[in-house]
Design an enzyme around this catalytic site. Structure first.
Site, mmCIF file in Angstrom:
data_model
loop_
_atom_site.group_PDB
_atom_site.id
_atom_site.type_symbol
_atom_site.label_atom_id
_atom_site.label_comp_id
_atom_site.label_asym_id
_atom_site.label_seq_id
_atom_site.Cartn_x
_atom_site.Cartn_y
_atom_site.Cartn_z
ATOM 1 C CG ASP A 73 3.344 -23.155 -20.389
ATOM 2 O OD1 ASP A 73 3.596 -22.127 -19.752
ATOM 3 O OD2 ASP A 73 4.217 -23.994 -20.676
ATOM 4 C CD GLU A 137 8.467 -22.548 -17.302
ATOM 5 O OE1 GLU A 137 9.521 -22.555 -16.647
ATOM 6 O OE2 GLU A 137 7.716 -23.547 -17.340
HETATM 7 ZN ZN LIG Z 1 6.521 -24.280 -13.756
#
Ligand SMILES: [Zn+2]
Length: 377
Positions: A73, A137
């Site tokens: 992401d 994340e």
């Molecule tokens: Zn990163």
């Protein structure tokens, strides 16, 4: 596959969180690994929400070896017209790859995948190689937490880990922990001409922010030799409904970065007792603290074998970082991990984000040596 072309392909997937949409990119990575036709490889596309997936891949024997990890992401590109190069086209110019996620961290992922391709195929391996690409994340490590919860990465399943986040190829062995909180303040709304009849939740919020700074000064007196001190920062405020109405509610978001001797529970308790002491002075102050998410701190000693190896392969001394990474979650999960990847942290999350192609190539060479020294026989 050529490293640069792979990095460009990854940048072209719009994996902004919110909303996520990492599954397409995750499938592409899974297919890339499947197309290598590595005997005995276990490839898992681990979906955890609609349109969202992680990739977990295992190569070689069960004997714990190396974990190479990163995230799919990216943070939102924001106003795309502000970019000199469109953020999701993977524009290559004068030795730089431009795009959202070029540095954080699709070049790092591409370097890891290319290193896997270069080392694992047709090789006899002494120890296992784990590759993990996560979703979400940037928003509280959602993807990795789901992998742990579903036991798709067993504890201690690698002897050391390296995250390919942008560090300009300097190993990072320590960073603070993180905990974000929502403070919901309840007041009583009324007409702005009669503030005495209401309780102004925005005013109470200001009192809490002052309290935060006072507490922050106290926290600043406790020092960690590597990481400095715990900091608390108000980052978002939302309150009020109309210019002539006493606001009946207000919401304050507080970002905290804590040193290992403190921790989330300590910070949460501190916030609650700060508010309790304000309430003793002002009984109309009504506020509730809620933990939004947290992640552990990372602190490996410089003498740790994972740090030593990363230092020797990169040729650079390890350092500490101001941001949080998955390395801390893996370390807590019995896989001591460092951060080491191409690109600059200064490039992360900004307009016209880029990575130097030369640095991505250096990363490929470091990851290749890393796999050879830990896994290959
Ligand atoms: Zn990163």
């Amino acid at each position: 596959m050529d490293l640069v072309e792979l990095a460009r392909s990854l940048v072209r997937f719009r994996t902004e969180v919110p909303p996520g949409n990492e599954e397409g990119c995750a499938r592409y990575i899974r297919d890339f690994l499947a197309d290598l036709h590595i005997e005995g490889a276990e490839l898992n596309l681990a979906k955890f929400e609609a349109g969202r997936a992680n990739v977990v891949a295992k190569f070689g024997p069960d004997e714990p070896g190396l974990l190479l990890g990163g995230h799919i992401d990216v943070v939102p590109a924001g106003d795309e017209s502000a970019w000199s190069h469109p953020p999701f086209e993977g524009v290559l110019k004068r030795g730089r790859l431009y795009g959202r996620g070029a540095a954080d961290m699709k070049a790092g992922l591409a370097a890891i995948l290319t290193a896997v391709e270069a080392t694992v195929k047709g090789r006899r391996m002494r120890r296992g190689l784990l590759f993990v690409a996560t979703a979400g994340e940037e928003v509280g490590f959602e993807g990795l937490k789901s992998l742990f919860a579903r036991k798709l990465i067993p504890e201690g399943s690698a002897r050391l880990g390296v995250m390919g986040e942008p560090t300009n190829l300097r190993p990072v062995r320590a960073h603070k922990g993180l905990a974000d909180f929502r403070i919901s303040i309840t007041g009583r709304s009324g007409h702005a001409s009669r503030p005495d009849l209401g309780v102004n939740a925005v005013e109470k919020c200001a009192t809490i922010i002052e309290g935060l700074y006072a507490w922050g000064r106290i926290l600043g007196k406790t020092n960690d030799s590597d990481l400095g001190s715990t900091i608390v920062t108000p980052t978002m405020v939302r309150g009020g409904t109309k210019s002539n109405v006493i606001p009946g509610s207000c919401e304050l978001i507080v970002d905290t970065r804590w040193i290992p001797k403190h921790g989330t529970a300590f910070v949460e308790k501190g916030l609650n007792s700060m508010i309790a002491s304000l309430r003793r002075k002002d009984p109309s102050l009504d506020a509730r603290v809620e933990l939004l998410y947290d992640s552990p701190s990372l602190k490996l000693p410089q003498t740790h074998p994972a740090v030593r190896l990363a230092e020797s392969l990169s040729g650079k001394k390890s350092e500490v970082a101001p941001y949080g990474t998955e390395a801390s979650l893996y370390t807590e999960h019995g896989i001591p991990s460092v951060v080491l990847g191409p690109g600059s942290l200064k490039q992360a999350h900004i307009v016209d984000e880029f990575v130097e192609v030369a640095e991505a190539k250096k990363a490929l060479s470091i990851y290749t040596k890393l796999i050879e020294s830990v896994c290959a026989g």
